[in-house]
Design an enzyme around this catalytic site. Structure first.
Site, PDB file in Angstrom:
ATOM      1  N   GLU A 214       0.839  -1.343   0.015  1.00  0.00           N
ATOM      2  CA  GLU A 214      -0.245  -0.165   0.102  1.00  0.00           C
ATOM      3  C   GLU A 214       0.899   1.614   0.060  1.00  0.00           C
ATOM      4  OE1 GLU A 214      -3.155  -0.806  -0.889  1.00  0.00           O
ATOM      5  OE2 GLU A 214      -2.233   0.441  -1.236  1.00  0.00           O
TER       6      GLU A 214
HETATM    7  C1  LIG Z   1       2.246  -9.276  -0.081  1.00  0.00           C
HETATM    8  C2  LIG Z   1       1.900  -8.315  -0.902  1.00  0.00           C
HETATM    9  C3  LIG Z   1       0.697  -8.453  -0.829  1.00  0.00           C
HETATM   10  C4  LIG Z   1       0.678  -7.444  -2.168  1.00  0.00           C
HETATM   11  N1  LIG Z   1      -0.278  -6.706  -2.248  1.00  0.00           N
HETATM   12  C5  LIG Z   1      -0.806  -5.804  -3.701  1.00  0.00           C
HETATM   13  C6  LIG Z   1      -2.234  -6.016  -4.353  1.00  0.00           C
HETATM   14  O1  LIG Z   1      -3.201  -6.845  -3.587  1.00  0.00           O
HETATM   15  N2  LIG Z   1      -2.480  -5.296  -5.372  1.00  0.00           N
HETATM   16  C7  LIG Z   1      -1.566  -4.202  -5.585  1.00  0.00           C
HETATM   17  O2  LIG Z   1      -1.767  -4.292  -6.356  1.00  0.00           O
HETATM   18  N3  LIG Z   1       0.352  -4.844  -4.893  1.00  0.00           N
HETATM   19  C8  LIG Z   1       0.591  -5.139  -4.217  1.00  0.00           C
HETATM   20  N4  LIG Z   1       1.351  -5.308  -2.789  1.00  0.00           N
HETATM   21  C9  LIG Z   1       2.676  -4.587  -4.083  1.00  0.00           C
HETATM   22  C10 LIG Z   1       3.230  -4.016  -2.880  1.00  0.00           C
HETATM   23  O3  LIG Z   1       2.124  -2.031  -3.035  1.00  0.00           O
HETATM   24  C11 LIG Z   1       4.403  -2.928  -3.496  1.00  0.00           C
HETATM   25  O4  LIG Z   1       5.543  -4.407  -3.306  1.00  0.00           O
HETATM   26  C12 LIG Z   1       4.806  -1.733  -2.561  1.00  0.00           C
HETATM   27  O5  LIG Z   1       3.905  -1.120  -3.851  1.00  0.00           O
HETATM   28  C13 LIG Z   1       6.136  -1.128  -3.217  1.00  0.00           C
HETATM   29  O6  LIG Z   1       6.292  -1.629  -4.649  1.00  0.00           O
HETATM   30  P1  LIG Z   1       7.918  -2.216  -4.929  1.00  0.00           P
HETATM   31  O7  LIG Z   1       7.485  -3.590  -4.626  1.00  0.00           O
HETATM   32  O8  LIG Z   1       7.972  -2.607  -6.760  1.00  0.00           O
HETATM   33  O9  LIG Z   1       9.146  -1.885  -4.716  1.00  0.00           O
HETATM   34  P2  LIG Z   1       9.508  -0.840  -5.193  1.00  0.00           P
HETATM   35  O10 LIG Z   1       9.048   0.511  -6.332  1.00  0.00           O
HETATM   36  O11 LIG Z   1      10.592  -1.053  -6.428  1.00  0.00           O
HETATM   37  O12 LIG Z   1      10.557   0.158  -3.890  1.00  0.00           O
HETATM   38  C14 LIG Z   1      11.866  -0.555  -3.634  1.00  0.00           C
HETATM   39  C15 LIG Z   1      12.685   0.491  -2.362  1.00  0.00           C
HETATM   40  O13 LIG Z   1      12.378   2.069  -2.944  1.00  0.00           O
HETATM   41  C16 LIG Z   1      11.764   3.220  -2.398  1.00  0.00           C
HETATM   42  N5  LIG Z   1      11.694   3.963  -3.491  1.00  0.00           N
HETATM   43  C17 LIG Z   1      10.483   3.323  -4.206  1.00  0.00           C
HETATM   44  N6  LIG Z   1      10.578   4.739  -5.339  1.00  0.00           N
HETATM   45  C18 LIG Z   1      11.253   5.536  -4.642  1.00  0.00           C
HETATM   46  C19 LIG Z   1      11.047   7.542  -4.558  1.00  0.00           C
HETATM   47  N7  LIG Z   1      10.698   7.553  -5.736  1.00  0.00           N
HETATM   48  N8  LIG Z   1      11.310   7.471  -3.457  1.00  0.00           N
HETATM   49  C20 LIG Z   1      12.011   6.936  -2.405  1.00  0.00           C
HETATM   50  N9  LIG Z   1      11.793   5.890  -2.459  1.00  0.00           N
HETATM   51  C21 LIG Z   1      11.772   4.913  -3.518  1.00  0.00           C
HETATM   52  C22 LIG Z   1      10.520   2.006  -1.894  1.00  0.00           C
HETATM   53  O14 LIG Z   1      10.602   2.786  -0.758  1.00  0.00           O
HETATM   54  C23 LIG Z   1      10.774   0.885  -1.675  1.00  0.00           C
HETATM   55  O15 LIG Z   1      11.305   0.500   0.204  1.00  0.00           O
HETATM   56  C24 LIG Z   1       1.527  -6.214  -2.594  1.00  0.00           C
HETATM   57  C25 LIG Z   1       3.308  -6.801  -1.793  1.00  0.00           C
HETATM   58  C26 LIG Z   1       3.143  -7.670  -1.125  1.00  0.00           C
HETATM   59  C27 LIG Z   1       4.999  -7.663  -1.172  1.00  0.00           C
END
Ligand SMILES: Cc1cc2nc3c(=O)[nH]c(=O)nc-3n(C[C@H](O)[C@H](O)[C@H](O)COP(=O)(O)OP(=O)(O)OC[C@H]3O[C@@H](n4cnc5c(N)ncnc54)[C@H](O)[C@@H]3O)c2cc1C
Length: 597
Positions: free
Chosen positions: A441
């Site tokens: 989220e």
């Molecule tokens: C168990 C689980 C359930 C989930 N359920 C859903 C769901 O129901 N629907 C759905 O759509 N998604 C879902 N997600 C996805 C989840 O919302 C994302 O994993 C999350 O939003 C982060 O995206 P990412 O994993 O691609 O990380 P990235 O976007 O690759 O980020 C990696 C790190 O970099 C940091 N970061 C990225 N961009 C920036 C920036 N511009 N400035 C500073 N820091 C930054 C982030 O804070 C993070 O720590 C789920 C994930 C998991 C693991």
């Protein structure tokens, strides 16, 4: 075996005495929510959480979900039956709009139900939890036909909802998403693409699953300005409302993950699935934020639920486990050793969790009240003010509560020593489950950026000024009443630190945006401390008055005052360090070249 007891008494204290929801009878549903009805609903919800959900928490974690060759997903033993009881009990429609079959009760009750369900069984709570966001988007941005087609079944709980945002190459940066939506002659769209990490994407608990999917139209502008939102049902719905053909969407695999094993986290493959545009083309981001804001408050409440259940189990263990003697000499000389609850350091872990959870509950309920006011308060000015305030509180609730929920789960696991690390006592599951709330989220770093980059400057800082005023007024009225001087002074200092940090951001963020990035997480936690302190001050005032008026439950109120003092005098000292961290700027943080890491 871990246990859970829903904190009904504490919820009643907050609803009736601290937030006095009886004063809001001008809001729909509030006039019906008499103290007796609130008590009856919370007690029934507690029974459901304690008797139906909690017993499945450990077994669900051990068994997990399974996927068959054809993509069908089976939830752990007992989940389907528990969900049927959830539907039977009318819990899905507790706060939903009566126009679509809901009971229209205040969200303050819905948030209490959410806390209980997470405390009892986080994995289970996510199945209906995701539906809430999907229903909010359909209710606000859907056409009348879409509302009539989907909402009644979702409100009843017979159909569940999902949120499909994330793709393999894009999580935070949704502007990069690639899922395609091809317009068809009949006004529908063919949706093709892969979504990952989709919670409750496929399961066996409901008759249909209504996926809300972000996708891109062929002529869409690049980035977030070219995202549209679609309703993609697992089974197409016929004109008479009955279920038709299976749509072109399938669960391609289940993720293997650290915790919440009983919640299915799915890779969803869309292959020319029939979708229906919701809201305007290329305006999907707006609808998505409706879903996300509802969901973010819910995820914040997960942090609270984790802290509460971990605390309850750690207290029981600390009273039972005999190790060492009190520094003051034996407190239980007849026993071979004292129970570990006599040790100050064990108490520190317990009090940290308790003093967070009790105040966080008050803030979560207040936020739910603001959500109701933002929709239904009689004047536009009141609605706007409530919306601005809850907008500001949302990233703080999501980011701070889930960080603290995890921290509290670890602290309570620590109380068990090595027994907390092994599976038998259930504490390691709480730690594993609590971890996800900090990530999904919008990861917590993104919440902090949302707070400093969007919510603080919005409308010229209107919301933060309102909040400073509210906290200042609470301090002033306590000062005038007297009797809580020892907590007023640290509260005043902490508020001054927050104001100084805000000024520092205004003066330094424009000149160097990395200053805002570097300050964002400590700023969010500083804000979190002051807001939790504000709630403690409110609770302390009520308890002090209750004691002066000769309450018949003095222990409850004396304990509130002790915990208020603990939080404000001890925990909030962190605000000084956070202010210093913010004011240290970003120079050293950004100085190393990427290759030096
Ligand atoms: C168990 C689980 C359930 C989930 N359920 C859903 C769901 O129901 N629907 C759905 O759509 N998604 C879902 N997600 C996805 C989840 O919302 C994302 O994993 C999350 O939003 C982060 O995206 P990412 O994993 O691609 O990380 P990235 O976007 O690759 O980020 C990696 C790190 O970099 C940091 N970061 C990225 N961009 C920036 C920036 N511009 N400035 C500073 N820091 C930054 C982030 O804070 C993070 O720590 C789920 C994930 C998991 C693991």
């Amino acid at each position: 075996m871990p246990s859970y007891k829903a904190p009904v008494k504490d919820m009643m204290f907050l609803l009736n005495d601290v937030l006095q929801i009886g004063n809001y009878s001008n809001l729909p549903g509030y006039a019906d929510a008499t103290p007796d009805l609130i008590a009856a609903i919370l007690e029934e919800a507690a029974k459901f959480a304690e008797r139906e959900l909690q017993p499945l928490n450990l077994s669900g974690d051990q068994e997990g979900c399974t996927r068959a060759e054809n993509g069908d997903v089976t939830t752990p033993k007992g989940f389907k039956e528990a969900y049927a009881k959830y539907v039977e009990g009318g819990w899905a429609g507790l706060t939903a709009d009566p126009e679509f079959g809901g009971q229209g009760l205040p969200h303050v009750l819905g948030i209490c139900l959410e806390e209980m369900m997470v405390g009892a069984n986080h994995s289970f709570a996510m199945y209906p939890g995701l539906s809430n966001g999907a229903m909010a988007a359909i209710r606000i941005d859907g056409t009348q036909e879409q509302k009539e087609t989907y909402l009644p079944k979702m409100v009843e709980g017979l159909w569940t909802g999902t949120m499909n945002l994330t793709e393999p190459h894009c999580g935070t940066d949704l502007g990069m998403l690639r899922t395609k939506a091809e317009p068809q002659a009949d006004g529908t769209y063919k949706i093709t693409g892969t979504k990952i990490f989709i919670s409750a994407g496929e399961h066996d608990m409901s008759e249909n699953i209504i996926h809300l999917v972000l996708a891109r139209l062929p002529d869409a502008p690049k980035g977030t300005k070219g995202i549209s939102l679609f309703i993609v049902p697992k089974f197409l719905v016929k004109e008479d409302g009955s279920l038709g053909e299976r749509n072109g969407v399938i669960c391609g695999s289940l993720e293997h993950k650290m915790g919440i094993h009983a919640n299915s986290t799915c890779v969803m493959n869309y292959d020319e699935a029939t979708g229906y545009l919701i809201g305007e083309p290329n305006k999907g981001l707006r609808s998505m934020f409706i879903m996300m804001n509802a969901a973010r408050l819910g995820v914040g409440v997960e942090g609270l639920g984790h802290a509460e259940v971990a605390y309850q189990n750690a207290v029981a263990y600390a009273k039972d486990r005999l190790q060492g003697r009190s520094l003051k000499g034996p407190q239980f000389p007849d026993k071979p050793a004292d129970p570990i609850i006599v040790h100050a350091d064990v108490r520190r872990n317990l009090m940290n969790a308790r003093s967070f959870a009790e105040a966080a509950r008050g803030i979560a309920i207040w936020a739910a009240l603001l959500v109701d006011q933002s929709h239904n308060a009689p004047t536009e000015e009141e609605r706007d003010e409530a919306e601005d305030l809850v907008g500001l509180l949302t990233p703080i609730i999501k980011g701070v509560f889930t960080d603290r929920g995890f921290e509290s789960s670890v602290a309570c696991q620590q109380v068990f020593g090595g027994h907390g690390y092994v599976a038998e006592w259930g504490m390691e599951q709480f730690v594993r489950d609590a971890r996800i709330s900090q990530i999904y989220e919008g990861a917590n770093g993104i919440q902090a950026l949302d707070l400093v980059g969007r919510k603080l400057p919005a409308k010229g800082g209107k919301a933060i000024q309102m909040l400073f005023k509210l906290i200042g007024e609470e301090i002033a009225s306590n000062k005038a009443a007297g009797g809580l001087d020892d907590i007023i002074e640290p509260m005043e200092k902490a508020l001054a630190s927050w104001q100084r940090a805000t000024l520092w951001l205004m003066q330094n963020a424009m000149a160097n945006p990395d200053n805002a990035g570097a300050a964002s997480t400590p700023y969010m936690h500083l804000a979190g401390h002051v807001i939790l302190g504000y709630m403690w001050l409110k609770m302390a005032r009520v308890s002090k008055t209750a004691l002066e008026d000769g309450t018949d439950d003095p222990t409850f109120h004396e304990n509130k005052l002790v915990t208020a003092r603990y939080y404000i005098k001890r925990r909030m000292t962190e605000t000084r360090a956070l202010l210093a961290e913010i004011e240290s700027g970003s120079e050293e943080l950004m100085a190393l070249a990427a290759e030096a890491f």
